[in-house]
Write an enzyme that holds these catalytic residues in place. Structure first.
Site, PDB file in Angstrom:
ATOM      1  N   HIS A 119      36.582 -19.635  24.786  1.00 12.48           N
ATOM      2  CA  HIS A 119      34.912 -20.198  24.676  1.00 12.48           C
ATOM      3  C   HIS A 119      34.140 -20.015  23.384  1.00 12.48           C
ATOM      4  O   HIS A 119      32.839 -20.627  23.654  1.00 12.48           O
ATOM      5  CB  HIS A 119      34.154 -19.492  25.507  1.00 12.48           C
ATOM      6  CG  HIS A 119      34.843 -17.806  24.702  1.00 12.48           C
ATOM      7  ND1 HIS A 119      35.731 -17.028  24.013  1.00 12.48           N
ATOM      8  CD2 HIS A 119      33.741 -17.648  22.966  1.00 12.48           C
ATOM      9  CE1 HIS A 119      35.267 -16.470  22.508  1.00 12.48           C
ATOM     10  NE2 HIS A 119      34.476 -16.638  22.503  1.00 12.48           N
TER      11      HIS A 119
HETATM   12  C1  UD1 Z   1      29.248 -15.315  22.181  1.00 17.35           C
HETATM   13  C2  UD1 Z   1      29.708 -14.789  20.964  1.00 17.35           C
HETATM   14  C3  UD1 Z   1      31.577 -14.593  20.394  1.00 17.35           C
HETATM   15  C4  UD1 Z   1      31.876 -14.044  21.084  1.00 17.35           C
HETATM   16  C5  UD1 Z   1      31.723 -14.124  22.487  1.00 17.35           C
HETATM   17  C6  UD1 Z   1      32.269 -13.474  23.173  1.00 17.35           C
HETATM   18  C7  UD1 Z   1      28.068 -15.291  19.252  1.00 17.35           C
HETATM   19  C8  UD1 Z   1      27.935 -16.629  17.320  1.00 17.35           C
HETATM   20  N1  UD1 Z   1      28.684 -16.137  19.214  1.00 17.35           N
HETATM   21  O1  UD1 Z   1      29.105 -16.510  22.198  1.00 17.35           O
HETATM   22  O2  UD1 Z   1      31.169 -14.292  19.010  1.00 17.35           O
HETATM   23  O3  UD1 Z   1      32.934 -14.089  21.004  1.00 17.35           O
HETATM   24  O4  UD1 Z   1      29.846 -14.109  22.716  1.00 17.35           O
HETATM   25  O5  UD1 Z   1      32.065 -13.770  24.437  1.00 17.35           O
HETATM   26  O6  UD1 Z   1      26.948 -14.285  18.449  1.00 17.35           O
HETATM   27  N2  UD1 Z   1      25.708 -17.568  29.035  1.00 17.35           N
HETATM   28  C9  UD1 Z   1      25.469 -17.220  30.141  1.00 17.35           C
HETATM   29  N3  UD1 Z   1      24.941 -15.928  30.499  1.00 17.35           N
HETATM   30  C10 UD1 Z   1      25.264 -14.941  29.049  1.00 17.35           C
HETATM   31  C11 UD1 Z   1      25.420 -15.504  28.141  1.00 17.35           C
HETATM   32  C12 UD1 Z   1      25.509 -16.493  27.584  1.00 17.35           C
HETATM   33  O7  UD1 Z   1      25.633 -18.077  31.510  1.00 17.35           O
HETATM   34  O8  UD1 Z   1      25.390 -13.543  30.189  1.00 17.35           O
HETATM   35  C13 UD1 Z   1      25.926 -18.971  28.680  1.00 17.35           C
HETATM   36  C14 UD1 Z   1      25.211 -20.024  28.233  1.00 17.35           C
HETATM   37  O9  UD1 Z   1      24.347 -21.376  28.284  1.00 17.35           O
HETATM   38  C15 UD1 Z   1      25.237 -19.988  26.621  1.00 17.35           C
HETATM   39  C16 UD1 Z   1      25.966 -19.741  26.602  1.00 17.35           C
HETATM   40  O10 UD1 Z   1      27.130 -18.679  27.450  1.00 17.35           O
HETATM   41  O11 UD1 Z   1      24.034 -20.741  25.996  1.00 17.35           O
HETATM   42  C17 UD1 Z   1      26.649 -19.341  25.343  1.00 17.35           C
HETATM   43  O12 UD1 Z   1      26.051 -18.139  25.104  1.00 17.35           O
HETATM   44  P1  UD1 Z   1      25.948 -16.843  23.354  1.00 17.35           P
HETATM   45  O13 UD1 Z   1      25.852 -15.548  23.207  1.00 17.35           O
HETATM   46  O14 UD1 Z   1      25.000 -18.171  22.524  1.00 17.35           O
HETATM   47  O15 UD1 Z   1      27.241 -17.294  23.273  1.00 17.35           O
HETATM   48  P2  UD1 Z   1      28.953 -16.931  22.973  1.00 17.35           P
HETATM   49  O16 UD1 Z   1      30.005 -18.545  22.924  1.00 17.35           O
HETATM   50  O17 UD1 Z   1      28.809 -15.683  24.475  1.00 17.35           O
END
Ligand code: UD1
Length: 358
Positions: free
Chosen positions: A206
């Protein structure tokens, strides 16, 4: 003593579980703020129900966005919550945008901040987590380090006087869940995909460096598909979104995609696997604690002990990944660099000592 935990992303809920339990046992007044960074039920709600965590007292509902928008929305929403509650401590976890936002909001309001999982470093400033953890450590009043290596990093940055070695709370929760699922036959991925005991690897990918460039993403998926045994990819929403945007199919060769798992199901699946292939921080360590060989698709790791002890190998996507995922089990070790499963009790003690000025 009144402690407010601020969490928002999947790994933070895992760390919150043993802390919430230890606070209840110690009679500490504990409130929980969920920023809403993760909102899919499989990335959030199931952790609260499966791990017996108290329901959040506040939910900020910030959702996804660019780093600036997401972190800014959390900062703005936290001001009012902190102003209202004025806890004795704000406890922040790990290295996500939720961690940094909470530390910054609290320190600006002169509320003491404790950082759980302090002192970890990858020394890779391209990782958003590295920026989050360095800034959070320097903003915090109490640094709760999981390892001696973390303590050493804090000392090198002039932060030794605020640092306490408490061990790793992820060991606490992992041992508890391991014992709970040990009696179950098989696991979700074996049942659903018809896989044999010890004959498959569990994969998670991820990190932006592996997902955000379609060419790199394709190479990662090709490598997973080229491994000589089945590889089950527990597909994170970020990876799924990037694949959809680039028109890339996940399944190929040995690779089969699967929805993300609840924590007990994940642990059970790793226990029955022959290996783990990941770019997650937490999973590298969980696999080590379960003595499952791990291949990490990153140039560095914060959990250097797993590499030094021979259970984790850092690789680039491509032939290196394939070879590492097929390697034999390393020599057994009884080393315990991540504590004995009682870190949460040490956290309670450290907070109480700080309040009473011992
Ligand atoms: C975040 C953390 C990372 C952690 C990871 C665990 C930051 C910078 N990154 O990364 O350190 O290892 O969580 O999973 O804080 N999305 C969904 N549903 C959700 C959440 C996210 O569909 O419930 C999708 C969206 O497209 C979103 C993308 O995932 O834009 C990324 O989510 P985000 O919370 O920005 O970062 P993670 O990659 O999950």
């Amino acid at each position: 003593m009144r402690v407010m935990s601020v969490v928002g992303a999947r790994p933070q809920f895992v760390k919150l579980a043993p802390i919430d339990r230890a606070f209840k046992e110690a009679g500490i007044d504990h409130s929980i703020v969920h920023t809403g960074q993760h909102y899919d039920p499989m990335l959030s709600d199931v952790f609260f129900s499966d791990l017996g965590i108290s329901a959040p007292d506040h939910h900020l509902g910030v959702g996804s966005g660019t780093h600036g928008r997401q972190t800014g929305a959390m900062l703005a929403a936290l001001d009012a919550v902190l102003e209202n509650d004025r806890p004795d401590w704000v406890l922040v976890y790990g290295d996500t945008n939720s961690t940094l936002a909470a530390a910054l909001a609290a320190v600006k309001m002169h509320i003491p901040v404790a950082h759980l999982e302090a002192g970890l470093r990858s020394f890779n400033r391209r990782m958003p987590e590295e920026i989050n953890r360095v800034l959070t450590d320097h903003a915090s009043d109490l640094l709760l380090a999981p390892t001696q290596v973390g303590m050493d990093h804090l000392a090198e940055e002039g932060l030794a006087s605020r640092a306490v070695l408490v061990g790793d709370v992820m060991t606490d929760v992992l041992y508890q869940v391991r014992d709970e699922v040990a009696t179950r036959p098989g696991c979700v991925v074996m049942d659903e995909l018809g896989l044999a005991e010890g004959a498959f690897s569990v994969a998670t990918i991820h990190r932006p460096d592996n997902t955000d460039d379609p060419a790199i993403l394709n190479t990662v998926l090709d490598s997973l598909g080229a491994v000589d045994h089945p590889v089950v990819l527990l597909a994170h929403p970020r990876l799924v979104a990037k694949c959809e945007a680039a028109g890339i199919a996940i399944d190929r060769g040995s690779l089969r995609s699967h929805r993300p798992l609840a924590y007990p199901d994940l642990i059970a699946s790793v226990m029955h696997a022959r290996g783990v292939i990941t770019d997650s921080g937490g999973l590298q360590k969980e696999a080590f604690l379960l003595r499952i060989p791990t291949t990490t698709v990153r140039p560095q790791t914060e959990w250097v002990e797993t590499v030094e002890l021979g259970w984790n190998v850092l690789v680039e996507p491509g032939p290196e990944l394939v070879a590492a995922a097929q390697r034999r089990r390393p020599q057994d070790t009884d080393a315990a660099p991540y504590g004995d499963g009682h870190a949460a009790a040490n956290v309670v003690q450290a907070l109480e000592d700080c309040v009473t000025g011992i």
